[in-house]
Scaffold this active site. Structure first.
Site, PDB file in Angstrom:
ATOM      1  N   HIS A 165       0.808  -1.221   0.000  1.00  0.00           N
ATOM      2  CA  HIS A 165       0.000   0.000   0.000  1.00  0.00           C
ATOM      3  C   HIS A 165       0.843   1.273   0.000  1.00  0.00           C
ATOM      4  O   HIS A 165       0.313   2.365  -0.162  1.00  0.00           O
ATOM      5  CB  HIS A 165      -0.944   0.000   1.210  1.00  0.00           C
ATOM      6  CG  HIS A 165      -2.035  -1.016   1.085  1.00  0.00           C
ATOM      7  ND1 HIS A 165      -3.284  -0.728   0.599  1.00  0.00           N
ATOM      8  CD2 HIS A 165      -2.050  -2.348   1.345  1.00  0.00           C
ATOM      9  CE1 HIS A 165      -4.031  -1.819   0.581  1.00  0.00           C
ATOM     10  NE2 HIS A 165      -3.298  -2.817   1.031  1.00  0.00           N
ATOM     11  N   ASP A 373       3.527   9.561  -0.909  1.00  0.00           N
ATOM     12  CA  ASP A 373       2.314   8.809  -0.587  1.00  0.00           C
ATOM     13  C   ASP A 373       2.158   7.674  -1.586  1.00  0.00           C
ATOM     14  O   ASP A 373       2.321   7.892  -2.788  1.00  0.00           O
ATOM     15  CB  ASP A 373       1.091   9.740  -0.690  1.00  0.00           C
ATOM     16  CG  ASP A 373       0.044   9.438   0.368  1.00  0.00           C
ATOM     17  OD1 ASP A 373      -0.032   8.280   0.801  1.00  0.00           O
ATOM     18  OD2 ASP A 373      -0.687  10.371   0.753  1.00  0.00           O
TER      19      ASP A 373
END
Ligand code: ADQ
Length: 488
Positions: A165, A373
Site C-alpha cells: 500500500h 504517498d
C-alpha cells in the site's frame, strides 16, 4: 470462482458488527469494505490479523474468532515487547520512513528486526491450520513481507499474493535494510505482487535484477528458483459513497455548509489527512502563507482549513508533528490575521465519511500535497464528492501515487512553496469551463479505477498464476494434513 479468500494484514478491521442476518455490518468505505465484498463471493473466507490485544508470552495461544462466518475474523494477540519492537519499532521506524524516502528518520535496531521476523513466523504458524487446499491467500502491506516465505517453510503451496500500500523505494534506499537480499527472496515467495503505480513496480524489478540477478519479461520475474507475476493495481475508492446527492443544486458551490459557516462564506481551501509527517502538512501551511503574502488580492477572501485525523498517537513522531503543526498555525495566524479574518484553521479529529463528503463538496480547492504517498485516497474522494455543475479544483502533489491516476489535477512539487502557492492562485481563479473539463476527466478515472475493480483485478490475476510457478517438495492434500502439524 474457486476456493476461499484468506486475507492477512497487520490489524484486523476494527468494530465489525453483525447485522440481523449474521453478515458483517462494516462501516461503509475504504479498503476493508472492498476486501469484505471480495470475500463474500467466496463462502467460508477468513481474515487474520492482530486483534489489538496485548498478552503475556504464555497467553499468546489465545486466538480470538469472530461469530461472523463470511469472513470469519481470526485475531492474534501480541506481547507488549512485540508491539514495541515489531510495530512501533521495525515497521514504523524503519520500513515506513525508508519506503517514503525519509532516510534521515530511519532508526535500525537489529533486535527489532528479529522481532519483526518472529511475529511473521507466528502469524504463519497460526494461519496454517486454518488453510485448506484451494484457498487463495492475499497478504497486505509492509508489515508482512516475510509471511509467504514462512508459510512455504511450513508446507503451504497454495496461491499467495501480496499488495504493497506504500511506495516501493529505489534500490539506493532498499539496500539500507538490514537484509536487502533476504527480504527480496522472501517477497519472491509470493505468486503475485502488486503495486499502486508503475514507478514502484519498476523499483521492485530493478532491486530484484540487481540483488538476485532476476529476469523480467514485462509481467513475470524469474530467478533460478522462482517465477513470480508482478503488476500495477491502482487502489481506488467507492465513488458512489462520496457522490453528491441526487438533485444536488445545479448552481453554485454550497455556501451554507458547516465549513462555509466557519470561514464565513469566504472561498475555502481544504486539506484532509492522517496526521503523519509524510503528508507534508507543515510544508502546506508554509506554502499557503506564501500564497497570501504573494497574492494580497486574496487576503481576507479565502481561508484554509486543515483536518488532521489523529493517527499512531503513541508514536513520538506523531506528538512531534502535532506540536509542529499547531505552532505553525499559531505563527501564521498571528502574522496574517486581520479584523474578522482567521486565515488558517486546524481541526484535529476524525469525521464520519458522509460528513467528509459534504466537507469536500464545500471546498473550492482540495489541497493534497503529501511529501510522499503510496496512492492517496483523499484526492480521489475529493473528486468523487464534487458537484458536477460547479466542481472544486484538486491540487495534487507529484510525490503521490495518485498523480499517475489523476493527471488532470493541478500537479505541484510539495517541496517548493512558491509552486504550491501559484497552484492555489491558479485553482482559485480557474474558469468554470476549465473546472468542468478537468473534473469530467478526473471523475471518469476515479470511477474506472474503483476499489471494487482493484480487488477484482488483483484476485483475477492471482487466479491466473500457475501452480507450476511454485514447485514444492511438499504440498498439502487435505485439511488434516496441515491441521495435524500445528494447532490453532
Ligand atoms: P493512508 O496513509 O491512511 O493509507 P490515504 O490513502 O489518504 O492514506 O487514506 C486516508 C483515509 O483516511 C481516507 O479514506 C480518508 O477519508 C480517511 N481520513 C483522513 N482524515 C480523516 C478524518 N479526519 N476523518 C475521517 N477519515 C479521515 C495508505 C497509504 C496510501 C494509500 C492507502 C490505500 O499510505 O498511500 O492510498 O493506504 O492503499
Amino acid at each position: 470462482m474457486t476456493g476461499r479468500l484468506v486475507v492477512v494484514s497487520n490489524r484486523l478491521p476494527a468494530n465489525v458488527a453483525t447485522n440481523k442476518a449474521g453478515e458483517p455490518d462494516i462501516p461503509a468505505g475504504g479498503l476493508a469494505s472492498a476486501i469484505f465484498s471480495a470475500m463474500r463471493s467466496r463462502p467460508g473466507s477468513l481474515w487474520l490479523g492482530w486483534n489489538g490485544k496485548v498478552e503475556s508470552r504464555d497467553r499468546l495461544g489465545r486466538i480470538t474468532r469472530s461469530s461472523l462466518q463470511n469472513p470469519e475474523l481470526v485475531g492474534i494477540p501480541l506481547t507488549q515487547g512485540e508491539v514495541d519492537d515489531y510495530y512501533h519499532g521495525f515497521c514504523n521506524m524503519v520500513l515506513w520512513p525508508l519506503f517514503h524516502s525519509f532516510q534521515a528518520r530511519v532508526h535500525i535496531d537489529l533486535k527489532e528486526e528479529e522481532t519483526y521476523r518472529r511475529v511473521q513466523t507466528r502469524f504463519a504458524e497460526k494461519l496454517l491450520p486454518f488453510l485448506r487446499p484451494g484457498d487463495r491467500v492475499w497478504v497486505h502491506d509492509y508489515h508482512m513481507f516475510l509471511l509467504a516465505k514462512e508459510l512455504r517453510r511450513l508446507g503451504w503451496a497454495g496461491k499467495t499474493g501480496f499488495f504493497l500500500h506504500i511506495p516501493f523505494p529505489s534500490h539506493d534506499l532498499w539496500q539500507l535494510l538490514p537484509d536487502p537480499r533476504g527480504f527480496l527472496e522472501a517477497l519472491l515467495e509470493y505468486d503475485l505482487v502488486g503495486f499502486h503505480v508503475q514507478g514502484y513496480l519498476d523499483n521492485y524489478v530493478y532491486c530484484c535484477r540487481r540483488q538476485l540477478g532476476a529476469r523480467w519479461d514485462g509481467s513475470l520475474l524469474s530467478t533460478r528458483k522462482r517465477v513470480q507475476r508482478a503488476g500495477v493495481y491502482p487502489v481506488g475508492i467507492n465513488p458512489e459513497e462520496f457522490a453528491p446527492p441526487e438533485g444536488a443544486s445545479a448552481g453554485n458551490r454550497p455556501r451554507r455548509g458547516v465549513l462555509a459557516k466557519v470561514v464565513r462564506g469566504r472561498r475555502l481551501i481544504l486539506g484532509v489527512d492522517r496526521l503523519d509527517y509524510t503528508k507534508g502538512i507543515p510544508d502546506r501551511i508554509r506554502a499557503y502563507e506564501h500564497f497570501i503574502r504573494e497574492h494580497s488580492e486574496w487576503r481576507k477572501k479565502v481561508s484554509f482549513i486543515q483536518i488532521a485525523a489523529p493517527s499512531r498517537t503513541a508514536a513520538a513522531h506523531y506528538q512531534e508533528e502535532k506540536r509542529k503543526v499547531e505552532a505553525l498555525v499559531g505563527r501564521v495566524n498571528g502574522a496574517l490575521v486581520g479584523p474578522d479574518w482567521v486565515p488558517t484553521y486546524i481541526l484535529s479529529r476524525t469525521f464520519p465519511r458522509t460528513t467528509l463528503a459534504r466537507f469536500y463538496r464545500e471546498a473550492d480547492v482540495g489541497l493534497v500535497t503529501p511529501l510522499r504517498d503510496g496512492m492517496n485516497l483523499v484526492a480521489k474522494e475529493f473528486v468523487a464528492a464534487q458537484s458536477p455543475h460547479s466542481p472544486g479544483v484538486l491540487l495534487l502533489s507529484r510525490c503521490a501515487g495518485a498523480t499517475e491516476d489523476l493527471p488532470e489535477a493541478i500537479i505541484v512539487n510539495p517541496y517548493i512553496p512558491e509552486e504550491v502557492a501559484e497552484g492555489i492562485a491558479r485553482a482559485l481563479s480557474m474558469s468554470l469551463e476549465e473546472r468542468l473539463e478537468r473534473h469530467r476527466a478526473l471523475l471518469a478515472r476515479v470511477r474506472t479505477h474503483s476499489v471494487e475493480e482493484w480487488g477484482r483485478r488483483f484476485i483475477g490475476d492471482l487466479e491466473k498464476t500457475s501452480s507450476s510457478m511454485t514447485p514444492r517438495l511438499f504440498s498439502g492434500r487435505h485439511d488434516g494434513e496441515f491441521a495435524d502439524r500445528l494447532q490453532p
